[in-house]
Design a protein around this motif. Sequence first.
Motif, PDB file in Angstrom:
ATOM      1  N   UNK A 237       0.816  -1.224   0.000  1.00 40.57           N
ATOM      2  CA  UNK A 237       0.000   0.000   0.000  1.00 40.57           C
ATOM      3  C   UNK A 237       0.849   1.275   0.000  1.00 40.57           C
ATOM      4  N   UNK A 238       1.844   1.431   0.889  1.00 41.42           N
ATOM      5  CA  UNK A 238       2.624   2.668   0.862  1.00 41.42           C
ATOM      6  C   UNK A 238       3.418   2.860  -0.427  1.00 41.42           C
ATOM      7  N   UNK A 239       3.647   1.775  -1.148  1.00 39.62           N
ATOM      8  CA  UNK A 239       4.377   1.853  -2.421  1.00 39.62           C
ATOM      9  C   UNK A 239       3.460   2.287  -3.567  1.00 39.62           C
ATOM     10  N   UNK A 240       2.158   2.306  -3.315  1.00 41.53           N
ATOM     11  CA  UNK A 240       1.146   2.737  -4.281  1.00 41.53           C
ATOM     12  C   UNK A 240       1.120   1.867  -5.539  1.00 41.53           C
ATOM     13  N   UNK A 241       1.394   0.583  -5.359  1.00 43.28           N
ATOM     14  CA  UNK A 241       1.322  -0.366  -6.470  1.00 43.28           C
ATOM     15  C   UNK A 241      -0.147  -0.610  -6.832  1.00 43.28           C
ATOM     16  N   UNK A 242      -0.390  -0.955  -8.079  1.00 36.73           N
ATOM     17  CA  UNK A 242      -1.736  -1.334  -8.533  1.00 36.73           C
ATOM     18  C   UNK A 242      -1.862  -2.849  -8.392  1.00 36.73           C
ATOM     19  N   UNK A 243      -2.174  -3.290  -7.185  1.00 34.18           N
ATOM     20  CA  UNK A 243      -2.282  -4.721  -6.910  1.00 34.18           C
ATOM     21  C   UNK A 243      -3.533  -5.257  -7.608  1.00 34.18           C
ATOM     22  N   UNK A 244      -3.352  -6.331  -8.369  1.00 35.64           N
ATOM     23  CA  UNK A 244      -4.448  -6.926  -9.113  1.00 35.64           C
ATOM     24  C   UNK A 244      -5.457  -7.501  -8.123  1.00 35.64           C
ATOM     25  N   UNK A 245      -6.707  -7.040  -8.196  1.00 38.57           N
ATOM     26  CA  UNK A 245      -7.724  -7.565  -7.282  1.00 38.57           C
ATOM     27  C   UNK A 245      -8.238  -8.916  -7.769  1.00 38.57           C
ATOM     28  N   UNK A 246      -9.060  -9.484  -6.988  1.00 36.91           N
ATOM     29  CA  UNK A 246      -9.671 -10.731  -7.408  1.00 36.91           C
ATOM     30  C   UNK A 246      -9.455 -11.808  -6.384  1.00 36.91           C
ATOM     31  N   UNK A 247      -9.792 -13.002  -6.739  1.00 32.81           N
ATOM     32  CA  UNK A 247      -9.606 -14.078  -5.771  1.00 32.81           C
ATOM     33  C   UNK A 247      -8.120 -14.255  -5.470  1.00 32.81           C
ATOM     34  N   UNK A 248      -7.835 -14.558  -4.217  1.00 33.29           N
ATOM     35  CA  UNK A 248      -6.454 -14.820  -3.831  1.00 33.29           C
ATOM     36  C   UNK A 248      -6.041 -16.181  -4.381  1.00 33.29           C
ATOM     37  N   UNK A 249      -4.954 -16.203  -5.124  1.00 31.82           N
ATOM     38  CA  UNK A 249      -4.418 -17.476  -5.579  1.00 31.82           C
ATOM     39  C   UNK A 249      -3.456 -17.967  -4.505  1.00 31.82           C
ATOM     40  N   UNK A 250      -3.930 -18.919  -3.724  1.00 31.07           N
ATOM     41  CA  UNK A 250      -3.156 -19.511  -2.640  1.00 31.07           C
ATOM     42  C   UNK A 250      -3.082 -21.013  -2.897  1.00 31.07           C
ATOM     43  N   UNK A 251      -1.897 -21.495  -3.104  1.00 33.21           N
ATOM     44  CA  UNK A 251      -1.700 -22.912  -3.394  1.00 33.21           C
ATOM     45  C   UNK A 251      -1.336 -23.626  -2.093  1.00 33.21           C
ATOM     46  N   UNK A 252      -2.304 -24.340  -1.548  1.00 29.48           N
ATOM     47  CA  UNK A 252      -2.100 -25.089  -0.309  1.00 29.48           C
ATOM     48  C   UNK A 252      -1.464 -26.438  -0.620  1.00 29.48           C
ATOM     49  N   UNK A 253      -0.842 -27.038   0.412  1.00 36.57           N
ATOM     50  CA  UNK A 253      -0.198 -28.337   0.234  1.00 36.57           C
ATOM     51  C   UNK A 253       0.685 -28.314  -1.017  1.00 36.57           C
ATOM     52  N   UNK A 254       1.494 -27.271  -1.126  1.00 36.05           N
ATOM     53  CA  UNK A 254       2.283 -27.020  -2.339  1.00 36.05           C
ATOM     54  C   UNK A 254       3.164 -28.198  -2.733  1.00 36.05           C
ATOM     55  N   UNK A 255       3.588 -28.977  -1.781  1.00 38.48           N
ATOM     56  CA  UNK A 255       4.431 -30.136  -2.085  1.00 38.48           C
ATOM     57  C   UNK A 255       3.694 -31.198  -2.900  1.00 38.48           C
ATOM     58  N   UNK A 256       2.365 -31.086  -2.976  1.00 40.54           N
ATOM     59  CA  UNK A 256       1.554 -32.020  -3.754  1.00 40.54           C
ATOM     60  C   UNK A 256       0.843 -31.327  -4.923  1.00 40.54           C
ATOM     61  N   UNK A 257       1.052 -30.019  -5.111  1.00 37.54           N
ATOM     62  CA  UNK A 257       0.251 -29.232  -6.045  1.00 37.54           C
ATOM     63  C   UNK A 257       0.746 -29.241  -7.486  1.00 37.54           C
ATOM     64  N   UNK A 258       1.989 -29.645  -7.701  1.00 39.89           N
ATOM     65  CA  UNK A 258       2.581 -29.574  -9.035  1.00 39.89           C
ATOM     66  C   UNK A 258       2.873 -30.982  -9.556  1.00 39.89           C
ATOM     67  N   UNK A 259       2.688 -31.169 -10.865  1.00 42.59           N
ATOM     68  CA  UNK A 259       3.028 -32.458 -11.465  1.00 42.59           C
ATOM     69  C   UNK A 259       4.531 -32.509 -11.761  1.00 42.59           C
ATOM     70  N   UNK A 260       4.979 -33.575 -12.378  1.00 39.08           N
ATOM     71  CA  UNK A 260       6.409 -33.766 -12.648  1.00 39.08           C
ATOM     72  C   UNK A 260       6.978 -32.722 -13.605  1.00 39.08           C
ATOM     73  N   UNK A 261       6.108 -32.087 -14.399  1.00 37.55           N
ATOM     74  CA  UNK A 261       6.545 -31.039 -15.330  1.00 37.55           C
ATOM     75  C   UNK A 261       6.473 -29.643 -14.712  1.00 37.55           C
ATOM     76  N   UNK A 262       6.060 -29.563 -13.437  1.00 36.27           N
ATOM     77  CA  UNK A 262       5.976 -28.275 -12.758  1.00 36.27           C
ATOM     78  C   UNK A 262       4.670 -27.528 -12.981  1.00 36.27           C
ATOM     79  N   UNK A 263       3.679 -28.205 -13.548  1.00 33.41           N
ATOM     80  CA  UNK A 263       2.384 -27.569 -13.797  1.00 33.41           C
ATOM     81  C   UNK A 263       1.439 -27.833 -12.630  1.00 33.41           C
ATOM     82  N   UNK A 264       0.561 -26.879 -12.374  1.00 33.30           N
ATOM     83  CA  UNK A 264      -0.434 -27.060 -11.326  1.00 33.30           C
ATOM     84  C   UNK A 264      -1.348 -28.221 -11.688  1.00 33.30           C
TER      85      UNK A 264
END
Length: 181
Positions: free
Chosen positions: A131-158
């Motif tokens: 906020x103090x930096x006055x960035x235009x933060x993209x609104x919308x749903x928060x992209x939060x990847x839970x259990x990240x150790x299980x979230x990606x396939x062998x090619x690194x894709x979600x």
Amino acid sequence: MSDSTILLLSGSLRKGSYNRMLLAEAKRVYGDATFLEGDLKLPLYDGDDEEANGVPGAVTTLADQIAQADAVILSSPEYNKGITGVLKNALDWLSRTKTNPLADKPVLVMSANMGRTGGESGQLMTRTCLVPHQARVIPGPLLTIAQAHEAFDDDGHLKNEMSQKMLSGLIDRLKKEIALG
């Protein structure tokens, strides 16, 4: 290649971090652009050091990369329910540069964490710290990847289709923000 330049920032210094994987996935989804990778391995902010030596070259380089970029994609885990130290330190240093490189800069914030919330608390704190930096933060749903150790396939894709759709939607919003100038 498009004429957009995107700066990728990871709030984790670890080379194999899930947030670096998420940034790679964002890069793939984004498509044609010039991608730069920022380095947050900066000295700890110390006002005495700044007074004696000025802003370190690594901080100036980061500020220049941000200024050069059309947008920033930032992915960071949370540490102990908050923003990572390296990310907070970088934001503190950036506030000490002669210009405010994040002012009016589109910034997409996302997170991947091994816990069940995917870094939600850290992401919310990161958004507050922007906020103090006055960035235009993209609104919308928060992209939060839970259990990240299980979230990606062998090619690194979600693996999760909903996460893939959210990332694509946020990338589309980022592209629209860039187009607004």
